[in-house]
Design a protein around this motif. Structure first.
Motif, PDB file in Angstrom:
ATOM      1  N   LYS A   1      45.054  38.922  35.624  1.00  0.00           N
ATOM      2  CA  LYS A   1      45.291  37.839  36.596  1.00  0.00           C
ATOM      3  C   LYS A   1      44.945  38.285  38.005  1.00  0.00           C
ATOM      4  O   LYS A   1      44.350  37.544  38.788  1.00  0.00           O
ATOM      5  CB  LYS A   1      46.764  37.386  36.539  1.00  0.00           C
ATOM      6  CG  LYS A   1      47.052  36.508  35.337  1.00  0.00           C
ATOM      7  CD  LYS A   1      48.523  36.085  35.339  1.00  0.00           C
ATOM      8  CE  LYS A   1      48.910  35.619  33.943  1.00  0.00           C
ATOM      9  NZ  LYS A   1      50.324  35.735  33.664  1.00  0.00           N
ATOM     10  N   ARG A   2      45.316  39.536  38.337  1.00  0.00           N
ATOM     11  CA  ARG A   2      45.010  40.066  39.678  1.00  0.00           C
ATOM     12  C   ARG A   2      43.495  40.190  39.857  1.00  0.00           C
ATOM     13  O   ARG A   2      42.940  39.847  40.891  1.00  0.00           O
ATOM     14  CB  ARG A   2      45.678  41.436  39.879  1.00  0.00           C
ATOM     15  CG  ARG A   2      47.172  41.357  40.156  1.00  0.00           C
ATOM     16  CD  ARG A   2      47.675  42.617  40.864  1.00  0.00           C
ATOM     17  NE  ARG A   2      47.327  43.849  40.152  1.00  0.00           N
ATOM     18  CZ  ARG A   2      48.035  44.349  39.121  1.00  0.00           C
ATOM     19  NH1 ARG A   2      49.114  43.738  38.698  1.00  0.00           N
ATOM     20  NH2 ARG A   2      47.657  45.471  38.546  1.00  0.00           N
ATOM     21  N   VAL A   3      42.834  40.673  38.803  1.00  0.00           N
ATOM     22  CA  VAL A   3      41.382  40.835  38.828  1.00  0.00           C
ATOM     23  C   VAL A   3      40.704  39.472  39.040  1.00  0.00           C
ATOM     24  O   VAL A   3      39.773  39.325  39.832  1.00  0.00           O
ATOM     25  CB  VAL A   3      40.908  41.492  37.511  1.00  0.00           C
ATOM     26  CG1 VAL A   3      39.436  41.277  37.268  1.00  0.00           C
ATOM     27  CG2 VAL A   3      41.220  42.990  37.522  1.00  0.00           C
ATOM     28  N   ALA A   4      41.198  38.445  38.334  1.00  0.00           N
ATOM     29  CA  ALA A   4      40.599  37.106  38.420  1.00  0.00           C
ATOM     30  C   ALA A   4      40.628  36.585  39.855  1.00  0.00           C
ATOM     31  O   ALA A   4      39.646  36.034  40.343  1.00  0.00           O
ATOM     32  CB  ALA A   4      41.348  36.161  37.485  1.00  0.00           C
TER      33      ALA A   4
ATOM     34  N   ASP B   1      31.069  42.149  33.366  1.00  0.00           N
ATOM     35  CA  ASP B   1      31.456  41.639  32.036  1.00  0.00           C
ATOM     36  C   ASP B   1      32.798  42.231  31.596  1.00  0.00           C
ATOM     37  O   ASP B   1      33.631  41.542  31.018  1.00  0.00           O
ATOM     38  CB  ASP B   1      30.389  42.016  30.989  1.00  0.00           C
ATOM     39  CG  ASP B   1      29.123  41.175  31.139  1.00  0.00           C
ATOM     40  OD1 ASP B   1      29.149  40.167  31.884  1.00  0.00           O
ATOM     41  OD2 ASP B   1      28.094  41.536  30.522  1.00  0.00           O
ATOM     42  N   MET B   2      33.000  43.528  31.887  1.00  0.00           N
ATOM     43  CA  MET B   2      34.266  44.165  31.481  1.00  0.00           C
ATOM     44  C   MET B   2      35.442  43.513  32.212  1.00  0.00           C
ATOM     45  O   MET B   2      36.499  43.268  31.628  1.00  0.00           O
ATOM     46  CB  MET B   2      34.249  45.663  31.812  1.00  0.00           C
ATOM     47  CG  MET B   2      33.239  46.453  31.014  1.00  0.00           C
ATOM     48  SD  MET B   2      33.263  48.179  31.581  1.00  0.00           S
ATOM     49  CE  MET B   2      31.611  48.671  31.176  1.00  0.00           C
ATOM     50  N   LEU B   3      35.226  43.216  33.494  1.00  0.00           N
ATOM     51  CA  LEU B   3      36.315  42.605  34.273  1.00  0.00           C
ATOM     52  C   LEU B   3      36.568  41.162  33.824  1.00  0.00           C
ATOM     53  O   LEU B   3      37.708  40.710  33.781  1.00  0.00           O
ATOM     54  CB  LEU B   3      35.979  42.650  35.778  1.00  0.00           C
ATOM     55  CG  LEU B   3      36.000  44.060  36.386  1.00  0.00           C
ATOM     56  CD1 LEU B   3      35.327  44.072  37.765  1.00  0.00           C
ATOM     57  CD2 LEU B   3      37.429  44.587  36.505  1.00  0.00           C
ATOM     58  N   ARG B   4      35.485  40.453  33.447  1.00  0.00           N
ATOM     59  CA  ARG B   4      35.676  39.085  32.939  1.00  0.00           C
ATOM     60  C   ARG B   4      36.445  39.117  31.609  1.00  0.00           C
ATOM     61  O   ARG B   4      37.262  38.253  31.333  1.00  0.00           O
ATOM     62  CB  ARG B   4      34.327  38.366  32.790  1.00  0.00           C
ATOM     63  CG  ARG B   4      33.841  37.757  34.114  1.00  0.00           C
ATOM     64  CD  ARG B   4      32.551  36.964  33.959  1.00  0.00           C
ATOM     65  NE  ARG B   4      31.397  37.826  33.792  1.00  0.00           N
ATOM     66  CZ  ARG B   4      30.763  38.446  34.784  1.00  0.00           C
ATOM     67  NH1 ARG B   4      31.173  38.282  36.012  1.00  0.00           N
ATOM     68  NH2 ARG B   4      29.738  39.221  34.553  1.00  0.00           N
ATOM     69  N   ALA B   5      36.192  40.170  30.816  1.00  0.00           N
ATOM     70  CA  ALA B   5      36.956  40.307  29.552  1.00  0.00           C
ATOM     71  C   ALA B   5      38.420  40.584  29.890  1.00  0.00           C
ATOM     72  O   ALA B   5      39.330  40.034  29.252  1.00  0.00           O
ATOM     73  CB  ALA B   5      36.377  41.443  28.715  1.00  0.00           C
ATOM     74  N   ALA B   6      38.655  41.400  30.915  1.00  0.00           N
ATOM     75  CA  ALA B   6      40.039  41.726  31.303  1.00  0.00           C
ATOM     76  C   ALA B   6      40.760  40.466  31.787  1.00  0.00           C
ATOM     77  O   ALA B   6      41.924  40.233  31.443  1.00  0.00           O
ATOM     78  CB  ALA B   6      40.051  42.788  32.395  1.00  0.00           C
TER      79      ALA B   6
END
Ligand code: AP5
Length: 223
Positions: free
Chosen positions: A49-52, A35-40
């Motif tokens: 963008k890199r995380v996505a 969830d934290m990464l989806r918020a990022a």
């Protein structure tokens, strides 16, 4: 007294579903790195963008990023945590051990949710969530009572995740078996592992988790 537990299991094992129930029943704080990464990613920053890209491929985001996210949340304090989807590598597990020690917290149990791959594919491909309150649904096993409307908050913003497709799921499962499943032995050796049958229906899974947390039940009922 606080309770800190890890929910460990492959994608679709039911970690998020059970974490939400524990938040409701026991007042613990859910720390979901997913969830934290989806918020990022929705923040639209370069890091987001890199995380996505990494998430959509079904690969793991770097240890450095997720450990940083958890460190930030732990420093805010709370009455016990549910680590949902963290740790996922041995390096993350070591880092969590250190963080807990630094903050004087104790890890009570690691709930290993066991579900076979066939069921995981069915669960993931049928899942959708409420974009407003985060409630998790499934086309067959837990549809909304009124089509297209969240039972909990009434929102019509129901979404499917970009990585919830068979192609990304294959990579997510491989990542789990290669990098995360060694944590089963890691926590077994520390005497923390509590396996539960994640194939059982949702209430039965909750009962199994409650049974490995006798202290939390005492706190909840005041006995
Ligand atoms: P994350 O969001 O953590 O996803 P995941 O681990 O793949 O787990 P899921 O959220 O898909 O499943 P779940 O176990 O929560 O199941 P749920 O309760 O929804 O991570 C996503 C990505 O972020 C990763 O791939 C990675 O890229 C990155 N990431 C996250 N954390 C990271 C970390 N620490 N390090 C590096 N990268 C990280 O249930 C699934 C469905 O099944 C639902 O529809 C539900 O209704 C249904 N269901 C649940 N329980 C039952 C039951 N008992 N019976 C029948 N149906 C059920």
């Amino acid at each position: 007294m606080t309770i800190n537990i890890i929910l460990l299991g492959p994608p679709g094992a039911g970690k998020g579903t059970q974490a939400r129930k524990l938040v409701e029943d026991r007042g613990l704080v859910q720390l979901s790195t997913g969830d934290m990464l989806r918020a990022a990613r929705s923040s639209g920053t370069e890091m987001g963008k890199r995380v996505a890209e990494v998430m959509d491929r079904g690969q793991l985001v770097t240890d450095e990023i997720v450990i940083g996210l958890i460190r930030e949340k732990l420093s805010e304090g709370g009455n016990g945590f549910i680590f949902d989807g963290f740790p996922r590598t041995l390096a993350q597990a070591d880092a969590l051990g250190q963080l807990l020690e630094e903050t004087g917290m104790v890890l009570d149990a690691v709930v290993e949710m066991q579900v076979d791959d066939e069921a995981l594919v069915r669960r993931i491909t049928g899942r959708y969530t409420c974009g407003n309150c985060g409630e998790v649904y499934h086309d067959d096993t837990k549809p909304t009572k009124v089509a297209g409307v969240c039972d909990v908050c009434g929102s019509t913003d129901l979404r499917r995740r970009a990585d919830d497709n068979e192609h990304s799921l294959k990579t997510r499962l491989l990542e789990y078996y290669k990098k995360t499943s060694p944590l089963i032995g890691y926590y077994y050796a520390k005497g923390k592992l509590a396996p539960v049958d994640g194939l059982a229906d949702m209430d039965r899974v909750s009962d199994q988790i409650a049974a490995v947390l006798p202290l939390s039940r005492e706190i909840a009922t005041g006995t």
